[in-house]
Design an enzyme around this catalytic site. Structure first.
Site, mmCIF file in Angstrom:
data_model
loop_
_atom_site.group_PDB
_atom_site.id
_atom_site.type_symbol
_atom_site.label_atom_id
_atom_site.label_comp_id
_atom_site.label_asym_id
_atom_site.label_seq_id
_atom_site.Cartn_x
_atom_site.Cartn_y
_atom_site.Cartn_z
ATOM 1 N N GLY A 62 19.832 -73.150 120.267
ATOM 2 C CA GLY A 62 20.723 -72.529 119.302
ATOM 3 C C GLY A 62 20.958 -73.444 118.111
ATOM 4 O O GLY A 62 20.688 -74.645 118.157
ATOM 5 N N CYS A 63 21.497 -72.867 117.049
ATOM 6 C CA CYS A 63 21.699 -73.644 115.822
ATOM 7 C C CYS A 63 22.785 -74.710 115.986
ATOM 8 O O CYS A 63 22.561 -75.885 115.680
ATOM 9 C CB CYS A 63 22.017 -72.712 114.651
ATOM 10 S SG CYS A 63 23.258 -71.434 115.016
#
Length: 375
Positions: free
Chosen positions: A178-179
């Site tokens: 994920g970011c």
């Protein structure tokens, strides 16, 4: 006297393949046939945009069930000049015999069944959260439903490239991070592994552009709701928390709990994570900076700034780079570590291509050396 660098502990792999995957090298001039599932969303679009300059990967299949039958440039007019891009089709209409590699950009909780149905010869990088968490019970707790492909979960490798490069090379399925976890783990994992910071009392104040919420129409994301304001969201319950804690716990060999609060910013793309950490006995902010500089000295995409320089999202926009800055806190014994990325590139599609390059034995920088777009 300059502080002496501490010898880092070996980083334990997040996820391992049970056995090495068959070799799938792509030589110079050879074409890897690529499918992008969920190409009508922002991460799918970014994969296609970045692959336009890739000498070995050729996009042959794009799916988007609600946009099936449309030309890609009708969905994303800014990619009108992307040549030889096929029209969108439904997943059930794809001929997998004509595909070598898959970028899966489908929504969370929809990828598991899709990947379970794909032929075993395909190399897959999954950009959803469906295979990031090793414990399927943890997945069910945070994503609200039972994991539907637990056997594939055992095979998946967590693809934070700079930290798990060798495991990625041997994988068939890569769980793209994920970011927020990317922006947090890149600076903190090496520091925890080297015992330069404590595992307790880590506070993460993070901010993201609106594109991180996807392309679906939602009232809280329309212009009037977002512009000229800032708001925290998913306070104490953001789904990236267990992913962050999983990576940090692996780094130091003990359970790590963090205080993590994300904020939505009135900008399209970009992400900043401000990490407030407690120094280990005898450590200093300067030693943290020196250790990170040494750890990432040979990396193409992670850069530790000199003392006093503040990383800015403007300076990574549109690129696959991560900038890190380290500062001594006014509170004795603490430091502030700042990390910025483009949430759609290093935080998603760029890192996915970086991982796919490794799966096919290509230099991981291929098609990813664009400089940041500024102003």
């Amino acid at each position: 006297m300059a502080p002496q660098l501490r010898v880092p502990a070996l980083l334990p792999p997040m996820l391992r393949c049970p056995a090495p995957a068959p070799s799938a090298q792509a030589g110079a001039g050879e074409q890897v046939r690529v499918a992008v599932l969920g190409a009508s969303g922002y991460t799918g679009e970014e994969v296609v945009r970045l692959l336009a300059l890739h000498p070995n990967f050729k996009v042959t299949t794009l799916t988007g069930d609600r946009q099936a039958g449309k030309h890609f440039s009708d969905v994303f007019p800014h990619l009108l000049t992307a040549r030889d891009v096929p029209p969108l089709v439904k997943i059930e209409d794809v001929s997998w015999d004509n595909v070598d590699a898959v970028f899966c950009c489908l929504p969370h909780a929809t990828t598991q069944e899709t990947l379970a149905s794909l032929p075993a010869h395909l190399k897959v990088v999954d950009l959803s959260a469906d295979f990031r968490l090793r414990n399927v019970d943890t997945y069910a707790e945070w994503y609200g439903g039972e994991h539907k492909a637990p056997e594939l979960q055992k095979e998946a490798v967590y693809g934070l490239t700079e930290l798990h490069r060798e495991a990625v090379k041997q994988a068939r399925i890569v769980a793209n991070p994920g970011c927020y976890p990317t922006s947090v783990q890149l600076p903190l994992v090496p520091l925890l592994a080297a015992n330069l910071i404590t595992a307790e009392d880590i506070i993460i104040d993070a901010k993201s552009g609106v594109s991180g919420a996807g392309r679906s129409a939602k009232q809280n994301l329309i212009y009037c709701e977002v512009t000229e304001g800032i708001n925290a969201y998913s306070v104490t319950r953001h789904r990236h928390m267990p992913e962050i804690e999983q990576g940090l716990s692996d780094a130091c060999g003990k359970d790590v709990r963090v205080s993590f609060t994300p904020h939505l910013m009135p900008m399209t793309r970009g992400m900043e994570s401000a990490c407030y950490v407690k120094l280990a006995d005898g450590a200093s902010a300067g030693e943290l900076r020196m250790h990170l500089q040494e750890r990432y000295r040979e990396e193409s995409f992670v850069h530790v700034l000199p003392a006093g320089q503040v990383p800015q999202t403007h300076h990574v926009r549109g690129s696959n780079h991560c900038l890190i800055g380290v500062f001594e806190d006014r509170i004795p014994g603490r430091a502030i570590v700042l990390s910025v990325i483009d949430n759609l590139v290093k935080g998603a599609s760029g890192q996915a291509i970086q991982n796919m390059n490794l799966l096919f034995g290509l230099p991981e920088e291929t098609a990813l050396l664009q400089q940041a777009l500024f102003p």
